[in-house]
Design a protein around this motif. Structure first.
Motif, PDB file in Angstrom:
ATOM      1  N   GLN A 153       2.942  30.813 -38.458  1.00 62.15           N
ATOM      2  CA  GLN A 153       1.827  31.313 -39.520  1.00 62.15           C
ATOM      3  C   GLN A 153       1.569  29.862 -40.417  1.00 62.15           C
ATOM      4  N   ALA A 154       1.149  29.297 -40.651  1.00 65.65           N
ATOM      5  CA  ALA A 154       0.473  27.849 -41.427  1.00 65.65           C
ATOM      6  C   ALA A 154       1.356  28.609 -42.468  1.00 65.65           C
ATOM      7  N   TRP A 155       0.544  29.290 -43.245  1.00 63.32           N
ATOM      8  CA  TRP A 155       0.689  29.646 -44.670  1.00 63.32           C
ATOM      9  C   TRP A 155       2.191  30.568 -44.986  1.00 63.32           C
ATOM     10  N   THR A 156       2.730  30.433 -43.635  1.00 61.52           N
ATOM     11  CA  THR A 156       4.399  30.775 -44.760  1.00 61.52           C
ATOM     12  C   THR A 156       4.682  30.426 -43.789  1.00 61.52           C
ATOM     13  N   GLY A 157       6.359  30.239 -44.829  1.00 60.22           N
ATOM     14  CA  GLY A 157       7.472  29.445 -44.245  1.00 60.22           C
ATOM     15  C   GLY A 157       7.336  27.466 -44.533  1.00 60.22           C
ATOM     16  N   LYS A 158       8.285  26.806 -44.402  1.00 59.72           N
ATOM     17  CA  LYS A 158       8.903  25.823 -44.233  1.00 59.72           C
ATOM     18  C   LYS A 158       8.358  24.721 -43.366  1.00 59.72           C
ATOM     19  N   HIS A 159       7.485  23.665 -43.799  1.00 56.57           N
ATOM     20  CA  HIS A 159       7.317  22.517 -42.653  1.00 56.57           C
ATOM     21  C   HIS A 159       7.725  21.891 -42.705  1.00 56.57           C
ATOM     22  N   VAL A 160       8.335  20.532 -41.592  1.00 56.12           N
ATOM     23  CA  VAL A 160       9.237  19.585 -41.418  1.00 56.12           C
ATOM     24  C   VAL A 160       8.482  18.879 -40.934  1.00 56.12           C
ATOM     25  N   LEU A 161       8.589  16.984 -41.798  1.00 55.03           N
ATOM     26  CA  LEU A 161       8.534  16.371 -41.362  1.00 55.03           C
ATOM     27  C   LEU A 161       9.363  14.874 -41.369  1.00 55.03           C
ATOM     28  N   LEU A 162       9.621  14.549 -39.596  1.00 55.59           N
ATOM     29  CA  LEU A 162      10.777  13.909 -39.908  1.00 55.59           C
ATOM     30  C   LEU A 162       9.925  11.995 -39.342  1.00 55.59           C
ATOM     31  N   LEU A 163       9.820  10.872 -40.525  1.00 56.11           N
ATOM     32  CA  LEU A 163       9.358  10.218 -40.524  1.00 56.11           C
ATOM     33  C   LEU A 163      10.286   8.627 -40.124  1.00 56.11           C
ATOM     34  N   HIS A 164       9.639   7.928 -38.925  1.00 51.42           N
ATOM     35  CA  HIS A 164      10.966   7.007 -38.502  1.00 51.42           C
ATOM     36  C   HIS A 164      10.215   4.830 -39.299  1.00 51.42           C
ATOM     37  N   CYS A 165      10.971   4.931 -39.824  1.00 48.88           N
ATOM     38  CA  CYS A 165      10.135   3.162 -40.895  1.00 48.88           C
ATOM     39  C   CYS A 165      11.149   2.373 -40.499  1.00 48.88           C
ATOM     40  N   THR A 166      10.529   1.005 -40.051  1.00 55.10           N
ATOM     41  CA  THR A 166      11.780  -0.052 -40.420  1.00 55.10           C
ATOM     42  C   THR A 166      12.050  -0.024 -41.989  1.00 55.10           C
ATOM     43  N   ASN A 167      13.274  -1.126 -41.953  1.00 54.41           N
ATOM     44  CA  ASN A 167      13.967  -1.673 -42.730  1.00 54.41           C
ATOM     45  C   ASN A 167      12.823  -2.403 -43.581  1.00 54.41           C
ATOM     46  N   ASN A 168      11.575  -3.718 -42.764  1.00 55.82           N
ATOM     47  CA  ASN A 168      10.435  -3.995 -42.663  1.00 55.82           C
ATOM     48  C   ASN A 168       9.104  -2.967 -43.544  1.00 55.82           C
ATOM     49  N   ASN A 169       9.636  -1.744 -43.575  1.00 60.56           N
ATOM     50  CA  ASN A 169       7.846  -1.771 -44.331  1.00 60.56           C
ATOM     51  C   ASN A 169       6.926  -1.183 -42.477  1.00 60.56           C
ATOM     52  N   GLN A 170       7.766  -1.123 -42.101  1.00 58.82           N
ATOM     53  CA  GLN A 170       7.171  -1.037 -40.178  1.00 58.82           C
ATOM     54  C   GLN A 170       7.164   0.760 -40.591  1.00 58.82           C
ATOM     55  N   PHE A 171       5.637   1.420 -39.969  1.00 59.43           N
ATOM     56  CA  PHE A 171       5.972   2.086 -39.548  1.00 59.43           C
ATOM     57  C   PHE A 171       6.395   2.590 -38.457  1.00 59.43           C
ATOM     58  N   LEU A 172       6.447   3.335 -37.713  1.00 55.28           N
ATOM     59  CA  LEU A 172       7.514   3.240 -36.200  1.00 55.28           C
ATOM     60  C   LEU A 172       6.908   4.846 -35.723  1.00 55.28           C
TER      61      LEU A 172
END
Length: 107
Positions: free
Chosen positions: A40-59
């Protein structure tokens, strides 16, 4: 909630009736207990993994199924800014290669 099984004039052994009442009440108590439902969206925790380069670019962005997100931007700092503004916090930052960084965000 206690359940009482009435005899209603039937010739039932009182010991057996007591045991049935006891078992039913124990089973019923276990069924009535409310546990949070995972997913359920209103219980628990949500997790994101964001991968980026050292040059500030979204991967890449990986997320738990019901995690709320904003569309990622090409600029990693802007993507992080958006996610922080909707309530995520950075739980960990890890280099995953010589030129890539992984951010673990939790809401």
């Amino acid at each position: 909630m206690n359940i009482h099984i009435a005899n209603n004039g039937l010739d039932i052994n009182h010991k057996l009736l007591y045991q049935l009442e006891k078992v039913f009440n124990m089973r019923n108590m276990n069924e009535v207990q409310i546990h949070p439902i995972i997913g359920q969206a209103w219980t628990g925790k949500h997790v994101l993994l964001l991968h980026c380069t050292n040059n500030n670019q979204f991967l890449q962005l990986y997320k738990s199924f019901h995690a709320p997100i904003e569309p990622p931007r090409l600029n990693c700092a802007e993507t992080l800014s958006q996610l922080l503004s909707i309530g995520y916090r950075i739980a960990a930052i890890t280099p995953i290669s010589s030129n890539q960084i992984q951010y673990v965000l939790v809401l």
